[in-house]
Design a protein around this motif. Structure first.
Motif, PDB file in Angstrom:
ATOM      1  N   GLU A 335       0.857  -1.183   0.000  1.00  0.00           N
ATOM      2  CA  GLU A 335       0.000   0.000   0.000  1.00  0.00           C
ATOM      3  C   GLU A 335       0.888   1.226   0.000  1.00  0.00           C
ATOM      4  N   PRO A 336       0.343   2.357  -0.327  1.00  0.00           N
ATOM      5  CA  PRO A 336       1.159   3.574  -0.268  1.00  0.00           C
ATOM      6  C   PRO A 336       1.736   3.754   1.123  1.00  0.00           C
ATOM      7  N   ALA A 337       3.018   3.987   1.197  1.00  0.00           N
ATOM      8  CA  ALA A 337       3.694   4.058   2.492  1.00  0.00           C
ATOM      9  C   ALA A 337       3.481   5.412   3.130  1.00  0.00           C
ATOM     10  N   ALA A 338       3.188   5.393   4.416  1.00  0.00           N
ATOM     11  CA  ALA A 338       3.108   6.636   5.175  1.00  0.00           C
ATOM     12  C   ALA A 338       4.512   7.134   5.451  1.00  0.00           C
ATOM     13  N   PRO A 339       4.685   8.470   5.636  1.00  0.00           N
ATOM     14  CA  PRO A 339       6.023   8.992   5.917  1.00  0.00           C
ATOM     15  C   PRO A 339       6.609   8.274   7.125  1.00  0.00           C
ATOM     16  N   GLY A 340       7.796   7.858   7.019  1.00  0.00           N
ATOM     17  CA  GLY A 340       8.423   7.117   8.103  1.00  0.00           C
ATOM     18  C   GLY A 340       9.915   7.155   7.989  1.00  0.00           C
ATOM     19  N   PRO A 341      10.578   6.511   8.898  1.00  0.00           N
ATOM     20  CA  PRO A 341      12.025   6.586   8.949  1.00  0.00           C
ATOM     21  C   PRO A 341      12.715   5.827   7.841  1.00  0.00           C
ATOM     22  N   LEU A 342      12.038   4.852   7.232  1.00  0.00           N
ATOM     23  CA  LEU A 342      12.692   4.034   6.220  1.00  0.00           C
ATOM     24  C   LEU A 342      11.933   4.190   4.912  1.00  0.00           C
ATOM     25  N   ASP A 343      12.391   5.053   4.031  1.00  0.00           N
ATOM     26  CA  ASP A 343      11.667   5.319   2.803  1.00  0.00           C
ATOM     27  C   ASP A 343      12.083   4.333   1.722  1.00  0.00           C
ATOM     28  N   ALA A 344      11.398   4.483   0.568  1.00  0.00           N
ATOM     29  CA  ALA A 344      11.646   3.547  -0.528  1.00  0.00           C
ATOM     30  C   ALA A 344      13.055   3.659  -1.056  1.00  0.00           C
ATOM     31  N   GLY A 345      13.604   4.871  -1.055  1.00  0.00           N
ATOM     32  CA  GLY A 345      14.974   5.039  -1.531  1.00  0.00           C
ATOM     33  C   GLY A 345      15.963   4.295  -0.677  1.00  0.00           C
ATOM     34  N   THR A 346      15.754   4.337   0.651  1.00  0.00           N
ATOM     35  CA  THR A 346      16.655   3.615   1.544  1.00  0.00           C
ATOM     36  C   THR A 346      16.561   2.113   1.319  1.00  0.00           C
ATOM     37  N   ARG A 347      15.339   1.589   1.187  1.00  0.00           N
ATOM     38  CA  ARG A 347      15.168   0.143   1.018  1.00  0.00           C
ATOM     39  C   ARG A 347      15.749  -0.327  -0.308  1.00  0.00           C
ATOM     40  N   SER A 348      15.677   0.500  -1.310  1.00  0.00           N
ATOM     41  CA  SER A 348      16.209   0.079  -2.596  1.00  0.00           C
ATOM     42  C   SER A 348      17.718  -0.059  -2.559  1.00  0.00           C
ATOM     43  N   ARG A 349      18.361   0.553  -1.542  1.00  0.00           N
ATOM     44  CA  ARG A 349      19.814   0.463  -1.460  1.00  0.00           C
ATOM     45  C   ARG A 349      20.270  -0.775  -0.691  1.00  0.00           C
ATOM     46  N   LEU A 350      19.351  -1.524  -0.101  1.00  0.00           N
ATOM     47  CA  LEU A 350      19.740  -2.742   0.595  1.00  0.00           C
ATOM     48  C   LEU A 350      20.275  -3.745  -0.416  1.00  0.00           C
ATOM     49  N   PRO A 351      21.398  -4.432  -0.106  1.00  0.00           N
ATOM     50  CA  PRO A 351      22.030  -5.316  -1.094  1.00  0.00           C
ATOM     51  C   PRO A 351      21.164  -6.511  -1.434  1.00  0.00           C
ATOM     52  N   VAL A 352      21.314  -6.972  -2.644  1.00  0.00           N
ATOM     53  CA  VAL A 352      20.583  -8.135  -3.137  1.00  0.00           C
ATOM     54  C   VAL A 352      21.612  -9.146  -3.656  1.00  0.00           C
ATOM     55  N   ASP A 353      21.477 -10.422  -3.273  1.00  0.00           N
ATOM     56  CA  ASP A 353      22.426 -11.426  -3.744  1.00  0.00           C
ATOM     57  C   ASP A 353      21.774 -12.480  -4.630  1.00  0.00           C
ATOM     58  N   GLY A 354      20.447 -12.547  -4.696  1.00  0.00           N
ATOM     59  CA  GLY A 354      19.787 -13.463  -5.607  1.00  0.00           C
ATOM     60  C   GLY A 354      19.730 -14.914  -5.168  1.00  0.00           C
ATOM     61  N   ARG A 355      20.174 -15.246  -3.952  1.00  0.00           N
ATOM     62  CA  ARG A 355      20.168 -16.635  -3.514  1.00  0.00           C
ATOM     63  C   ARG A 355      18.946 -16.979  -2.682  1.00  0.00           C
ATOM     64  N   GLY A 356      18.106 -15.996  -2.365  1.00  0.00           N
ATOM     65  CA  GLY A 356      17.008 -16.251  -1.453  1.00  0.00           C
ATOM     66  C   GLY A 356      16.040 -17.304  -1.948  1.00  0.00           C
ATOM     67  N   ILE A 357      15.476 -17.082  -3.140  1.00  0.00           N
ATOM     68  CA  ILE A 357      14.489 -18.017  -3.681  1.00  0.00           C
ATOM     69  C   ILE A 357      15.134 -19.382  -3.933  1.00  0.00           C
ATOM     70  N   ALA A 358      16.380 -19.389  -4.441  1.00  0.00           N
ATOM     71  CA  ALA A 358      17.061 -20.662  -4.698  1.00  0.00           C
ATOM     72  C   ALA A 358      17.238 -21.457  -3.404  1.00  0.00           C
ATOM     73  N   GLY A 359      17.621 -20.777  -2.339  1.00  0.00           N
ATOM     74  CA  GLY A 359      17.767 -21.465  -1.061  1.00  0.00           C
ATOM     75  C   GLY A 359      16.446 -21.990  -0.525  1.00  0.00           C
ATOM     76  N   MET A 360      15.375 -21.225  -0.723  1.00  0.00           N
ATOM     77  CA  MET A 360      14.055 -21.688  -0.296  1.00  0.00           C
ATOM     78  C   MET A 360      13.642 -22.936  -1.068  1.00  0.00           C
ATOM     79  N   ARG A 361      13.913 -22.958  -2.360  1.00  0.00           N
ATOM     80  CA  ARG A 361      13.568 -24.141  -3.155  1.00  0.00           C
ATOM     81  C   ARG A 361      14.357 -25.366  -2.686  1.00  0.00           C
ATOM     82  N   GLU A 362      15.613 -25.176  -2.329  1.00  0.00           N
ATOM     83  CA  GLU A 362      16.412 -26.301  -1.852  1.00  0.00           C
ATOM     84  C   GLU A 362      15.853 -26.847  -0.544  1.00  0.00           C
ATOM     85  N   ARG A 363      15.444 -25.959   0.340  1.00  0.00           N
ATOM     86  CA  ARG A 363      14.889 -26.422   1.620  1.00  0.00           C
ATOM     87  C   ARG A 363      13.585 -27.180   1.407  1.00  0.00           C
TER      88      ARG A 363
END
Length: 393
Positions: A335-363
């Protein structure tokens, strides 16, 4: 392996190290055993040379089986031409055994046929009157026994080799599986806790002037999250050295995270800014501890992805379990985010490694289950995992 297999394996290892001394000893033993009955010592000197020619090649029998059989066969042909009977002809049986034990059928079959031809020639010359069929049958039976013994040894050696290869393969697979398990655990632990800590640190930085108490609370959450991450890592890396005996033992004896820890996990996610609701249906105590850990890691990874990629979303977690089946669903409603301490720009800077879904499938695959992860109508993301608890693989 049974004792016979272990003995065959040790003999094979010894033969790989050195075959000449053992084969030379066998040749010497056969030479001495057949020296007296053939009256070699009391006969002319060339009988001793013929005796030596029949037996001596056995010293190289495993290095060149076909050559040794040919050399002994040539000496036996000379013996036949001279019309001399020597018990050292038993060397032919040893040579045929060696060919059958160490060479393929394309070598073994001609060797057996050549020896059978020699049996016929020997019976024709030396069989007592009227005993030709019986002599041929007796000599053929000895040749067949040597042949079958050699074939049995070759099959046994191949079987032992396959067992060793299978054991090595299973050891490599076990190492690979353990590495994959540790990689999945480290990914889940590090990615989740660092994402939460980054979100809390951004929150503390955002409100440090306007709400110092909230900033202090966020810092306390960061410290608690870090300690939890260290504890999870030490529990996962059970092969690491213990730094303090009793504390290390206490950590290892603590149960791994399970369904009961989904509530504290949701609290940490809410503290990091992700509204999370958890619903559990069914008897969680009936679920094995390993499956509970898998369920916990699936929810943890799904919530971490939502925290990192879905600003302003809320997450709904649904877990339904029984003694034979578990269903895990994590849906984020964006939903549209209310003003808060963690905005969309900050979250977009969190690193991504691409192993999440692959690891879930293995489990999930470890329990013969299915995983469906993808966008939902109207916005958001849905992860649905179904585990078969009745027959884990």
């Amino acid at each position: 392996m049974d004792p016979a297999d272990r003995l065959a394996a040790r003999l094979t290892a010894l033969s790989r190290w050195s075959t000449l001394p053992a084969d030379a000893l066998l040749a010497a033993a056969l030479f001495l055993a057949t020296l007296g009955p053939g009256q070699v010592l009391s006969g002319p000197p060339w009988l001793l040379a013929l005796q030596t020619a029949l037996v001596a090649p056995l010293a190289w029998r495993r290095r060149a089986p076909m050559t040794v059989l040919g050399a002994i066969g040539l000496a036996a042909a000379v013996q036949w031409a001279l019309d001399v009977q020597l018990p050292a002809d038993a060397a032919l049986l040893v040579a045929l055994y060696t060919v059958a034990a160490h060479r393929p059928w394309r070598h073994t079959l001609p060797a057996a046929l050549a020896l059978q031809a020699g049996v016929l020639l020997a019976a024709a010359r030396w069989a007592p009157p009227g005993q030709f069929p019986f002599t041929v049958a007796a000599l053929s039976a000895m040749a067949a026994a040597a042949l079958m013994a050699g074939l049995w040894m070759r099959v046994r050696r191949a079987y032992v080799t396959s067992l060793e290869r299978d054991r090595e393969q299973r050891a490599r697979l076990a190492v690979a599986e353990e590495r994959a398990r540790m990689t999945r655990d480290m990914h889940d632990i590090v990615t989740h806790n660092l994402s939460v800590m980054v979100a809390l640190a951004d929150s503390a930085a955002y409100v440090r002037h306007s709400a110092p108490d909230r900033a202090a609370a966020a810092m306390e959450h960061i410290a608690a999250t870090g300690r939890q991450a260290l504890q999870d890592m030490r529990r996962s890396l059970t092969t690491g050295p213990a730094t303090s005996g009793e504390d290390r033992l206490d950590e290892l004896l603590q149960p791994a995270p399970g369904i009961a820890e989904l509530g504290p996990l949701a609290e940490r996610m809410r503290a990091a800014g992700l509204a999370t609701r958890v619903r559990v249906a069914g008897d969680a105590d009936a679920v094995p501890a390993a499956a509970q850990l898998t369920i916990y890691r699936l929810v943890q990874e799904a919530l971490t992805n939502t925290l990192r990629h879905a600003s302003g979303a809320r997450a709904d977690v649904r877990v339904e379990v029984s003694s034979s089946r578990a269903e895990v669903e994590v849906v984020d409603v964006r939903e549209p985010a209310a003003p808060g301490p963690l905005d969309a720009g900050t979250r977009s800077r969190l690193p991504v490694d691409g192993r999440g879904i692959a690891g879930m499938r293995e489990r999930v695959a470890a329990y013969g289950g299915t995983l469906d992860a993808g966008p939902v109508t109207g916005g958001g993301w849905r992860v649905l995992a179904v585990l078969d608890l009745g027959a884990p693989r």
